[in-house]
Design an enzyme around this catalytic site. Structure first.
Site, PDB file in Angstrom:
ATOM      1  N   ASP A   1       1.007  -4.379  -9.559  1.00 42.20           N
ATOM      2  CA  ASP A   1       1.610  -3.146  -9.057  1.00 42.20           C
ATOM      3  C   ASP A   1       1.339  -3.077  -7.552  1.00 42.20           C
ATOM      4  O   ASP A   1       0.434  -2.393  -7.085  1.00 42.20           O
ATOM      5  CB  ASP A   1       1.010  -1.945  -9.783  1.00 42.20           C
ATOM      6  CG  ASP A   1       1.715  -0.639  -9.438  1.00 42.20           C
ATOM      7  OD1 ASP A   1       2.514  -0.629  -8.490  1.00 42.20           O
ATOM      8  OD2 ASP A   1       1.450   0.371 -10.104  1.00 42.20           O
TER       9      ASP A   1
ATOM     10  N   GLU B   1       2.333  -1.877  -4.061  1.00 43.77           N
ATOM     11  CA  GLU B   1       3.116  -0.820  -3.426  1.00 43.77           C
ATOM     12  C   GLU B   1       2.874  -0.804  -1.905  1.00 43.77           C
ATOM     13  O   GLU B   1       2.026  -0.052  -1.444  1.00 43.77           O
ATOM     14  CB  GLU B   1       2.765   0.521  -4.047  1.00 43.77           C
ATOM     15  CG  GLU B   1       2.981   0.563  -5.560  1.00 43.77           C
ATOM     16  CD  GLU B   1       2.656   1.918  -6.191  1.00 43.77           C
ATOM     17  OE1 GLU B   1       2.686   2.946  -5.487  1.00 43.77           O
ATOM     18  OE2 GLU B   1       2.362   1.935  -7.387  1.00 43.77           O
TER      19      GLU B   1
ATOM     20  N   ASP C   1      -0.425  -7.470 -15.041  1.00 47.43           N
ATOM     21  CA  ASP C   1       0.653  -6.757 -14.365  1.00 47.43           C
ATOM     22  C   ASP C   1       0.256  -6.544 -12.904  1.00 47.43           C
ATOM     23  O   ASP C   1      -0.891  -6.183 -12.613  1.00 47.43           O
ATOM     24  CB  ASP C   1       0.896  -5.405 -15.035  1.00 47.43           C
ATOM     25  CG  ASP C   1       1.893  -4.553 -14.281  1.00 47.43           C
ATOM     26  OD1 ASP C   1       3.082  -4.925 -14.261  1.00 47.43           O
ATOM     27  OD2 ASP C   1       1.485  -3.531 -13.697  1.00 47.43           O
TER      28      ASP C   1
ATOM     29  N   TYR D   1      10.881   7.112 -10.584  1.00 45.94           N
ATOM     30  CA  TYR D   1      10.363   8.475 -10.514  1.00 45.94           C
ATOM     31  C   TYR D   1       9.714   8.614  -9.138  1.00 45.94           C
ATOM     32  O   TYR D   1       9.650   7.647  -8.376  1.00 45.94           O
ATOM     33  CB  TYR D   1       9.357   8.749 -11.645  1.00 45.94           C
ATOM     34  CG  TYR D   1       8.414   7.608 -11.958  1.00 45.94           C
ATOM     35  CD1 TYR D   1       7.312   7.347 -11.141  1.00 45.94           C
ATOM     36  CD2 TYR D   1       8.621   6.781 -13.058  1.00 45.94           C
ATOM     37  CE1 TYR D   1       6.439   6.305 -11.418  1.00 45.94           C
ATOM     38  CE2 TYR D   1       7.763   5.734 -13.348  1.00 45.94           C
ATOM     39  CZ  TYR D   1       6.669   5.498 -12.522  1.00 45.94           C
ATOM     40  OH  TYR D   1       5.808   4.452 -12.783  1.00 45.94           O
TER      41      TYR D   1
END
Length: 608
Positions: free
Chosen positions: A380, A382, A378, A450
């Site tokens: 991630d 950012e 995965d 979120y």
């Protein structure tokens, strides 16, 4: 904040001081035949707070359809939580309205509600449905209805819900609430100037109006109508993926280990675990914390299968514990996640040579010592071509280039996934990268729905960090789940490649006086590990929910204001995921849940 030993309640009384109020509340008020009365009894006083119950009695010979109880609190005293009623505040005036299930009272019937309070003061001017609580007076001669609400408008919609807002009505005495009508049927009753109507059908036209009401029961004319067509459905029920992040560093201060996934029952409800995080350094995938991952020794009591690690075994730590967990749950998949907020800075260099990056990641994930533990990778990042902890200028194609290289190297038998931005604002992070083009290389995307709002804005306004929909007064448009999913779909990303994100924690402010969202603050509320953030398992007892907005719970306790998801709000979000045809849900992260897995159970049950 409640002390140990059970729920606290606060009651209303007509008195000018706490001492006088206490004396008055030890006996029921005078009864008047043929009236609606409220008996308020103080039950506890612990110095900085107080508790009690209020009982509304229908003393008339006709059924009562709804009740409203009001009272004034002096400065320095506040209601912090309420149950069996809804609460609104205007200045020092507190209004409590029946919940949906306890508003209808037959002749002679009664119902009660309770709430927590802080501060030295007490209520004065108690009224119920506009009359004195003790039945000694009536609502007077108020026969004037409020003015019709104006400016009714749509603030958001999904396949099954419509969010509405309007301008406040005026009244000669005061407006106490609003009724929202879907055609001729009453769809919602609220005290504020906004509401979300759910339970609608996809691709269907609806017409809404709003009426204002006052304490005497006068109802205004209907507002001008607004017609709305709900979004088209996502093509069927949601998938059943339930993906939870396991934080590598949780084995230290948090004392959360792989065994907790088993003992909480979470392992039975998970389909995938994302192991967070591997680092990205020098254009390569690297181990984050080698000691926690591969070397930490577990005793028999700490181990998933009750067998202790030995000093000479080739693999210990989290990886070995995950291996044991997978043996107990053969269908459970584990994915190694790389990057995250802190370690995303290395992706820019990795994007300069995607093939070399993919090669390094494959060699690490498929290392023979733990190849059986992991089922894929995965990413991630950012954020690609945008700013997170650091800023990246790799260009809109960089993410797709990395994911393409990873798919080519890992092949079709391994999972390749990515956590992505949820910023759906015009020109925001979602527009900085070609997420649609990159989607062809992933099994699914996890938009992080979120952390939209938090105490990094130290003075507020207070806002739910994970709103499902927009709402009147939301600090920034495009910062909600429904807008995020809608925008990703509009870019051509199929619903069955999208998951809905849930936070197993809350975000909070301190120095807050307003109970509802939109209040000012002085800074971040204290947290166990970090200011402004706290686990659900702590907040559910320390600062219980006092209301909901945009499908998410919020809580006011003392001067602190928190927002977080509860089993109930998660149920609503899973219904949305079903309606939109999403692939399932994911959450950050496992240690925030209760010891018996309340939140993950709500996700699993909600997806069916």
């Amino acid at each position: 904040m409640s002390r140990p030993g059970g729920r606290r309640a606060i009651a209303l009384a007509g008195a000018t001081s706490l001492a006088v109020a206490t004396a008055l509340l030890t006996a029921p008020p005078a009864s008047s035949a043929g009236t609606v009365t409220a008996t308020c009894t103080k039950t506890q006083d612990w110095g900085t707070g107080f508790g009690g119950t209020c009982t509304i009695t229908n003393g008339t010979d006709a059924a009562l359809n709804g009740w409203t109880l009001e009272g004034d609190l002096p400065s320095g005293t506040a209601v912090t939580s309420v149950w069996n009623a809804t609460k609104s505040v205007s200045g020092n005036r507190y209004t409590f309205t029946n919940a949906g299930w306890n508003g209808a009272l037959a002749a002679g019937a009664e119902t009660s509600f309770g709430f927590n309070g802080t501060g030295p003061g007490w209520f004065t001017g108690c009224t119920v449905n506009g009359a004195a609580c003790d039945g000694s007076g009536g609502p007077g001669d108020d026969t004037e209805a409020p003015a019709a609400p104006s400016g009714l408008r749509t603030t958001g919609k999904t396949a099954t819900s419509v969010s509405l807002a309007w301008n406040a009505s005026t009244d000669n005495v005061g407006v106490t609430g609003y009724d929202v009508y879907n055609g001729a049927a009453k769809a919602a009753s609220v005290t504020g100037t906004g509401a979300t109507v759910g339970g609608l059908s996809a691709g269907t036209a609806y017409t809404f109006t709003v009426k204002a009401r006052d304490a005497a029961g006068n109802s205004s004319p209907a507002s001008a109508s607004v017609s709305v067509t709900t979004d088209e459905g996502g093509g069927g029920n949601a998938g059943e993926k339930v993906i939870g992040y396991f934080a590598e560093w949780g084995v230290y201060q948090r004392n959360y280990h792989v065994k907790n996934i088993e003992t909480s029952g979470s392992a039975d409800r998970l389909t995938h675990i994302n192991y967070a995080f591997g680092n990205v350094q020098g254009g390569k995938c690297t181990i984050g914390d080698a000691y926690a991952a591969t070397d930490k020794a577990y005793t028999a009591a700490q181990s998933v299968d009750g067998v202790a690690d030995t000093w000479d075994q080739p693999l210990r730590g989290n990886f070995n514990q995950l291996r044991k967990l997978k043996k107990l749950h053969p269908d459970l998949k584990v994915i190694w996640s790389f990057g995250g907020w802190t370690w995303s800075g290395g992706f820019g260099q990795a994007a300069q040579n995607p093939a070399a990056f993919a090669e390094s990641c494959y060699n690490l994930v498929e290392d023979p010592r733990w190849a059986d533990v992991f089922d894929g990778i995965d990413i991630d990042w950012e954020y690609p071509n945008a700013c997170g902890l650091t800023c990246d200028t790799s260009g809109p194609q960089a993410l797709g280039n990395l994911l393409s290289a990873l798919r080519s190297k890992f092949g079709s038998n391994n999972l390749v996934t990515a956590a992505i931005t949820a910023d759906a604002s015009p020109g925001g992070k979602m527009d900085a990268t070609d997420y649609a083009g990159a989607a062809r290389y992933v099994d699914w995307y996890m938009p992080m729905t979120y952390d939209y709002f938090g105490a990094w804005a130290a003075q507020g306004p207070t806002a739910p960090h994970s709103p499902l929909t927009s709402y009147p007064g939301i600090p920034q448009q495009g910062f909600n789940t429904a807008d995020t999913i809608a925008k990703l779909k509009s870019k051509g990303i199929p619903a069955n490649k999208l998951l809905l994100g849930i936070g197993f924690y809350g975000r909070g402010w301190t120095g807050v006086t307003q109970s509802e969202p939109g209040g000012t603050a002085t800074g971040a509320a204290p947290g166990t590990y970090e200011a402004g953030i706290e686990d659900y398992k702590v907040l559910k007892g320390r600062c219980p929910s006092t209301g909901t907005v945009a499908g998410t719970a919020y809580a006011k306790c003392g001067s602190q204001w928190w927002s977080y998801d509860t089993p109930s709000t998660i149920g609503g979000k899973m219904a949305y995921a079903q309606d939109e045809g999403l692939a399932g849900a994911f959450f950050w992260e496992l240690s925030g849940d209760t010891a018996n897995g309340e939140l993950i159970t709500a996700i699993k049950n909600g997806l069916g």
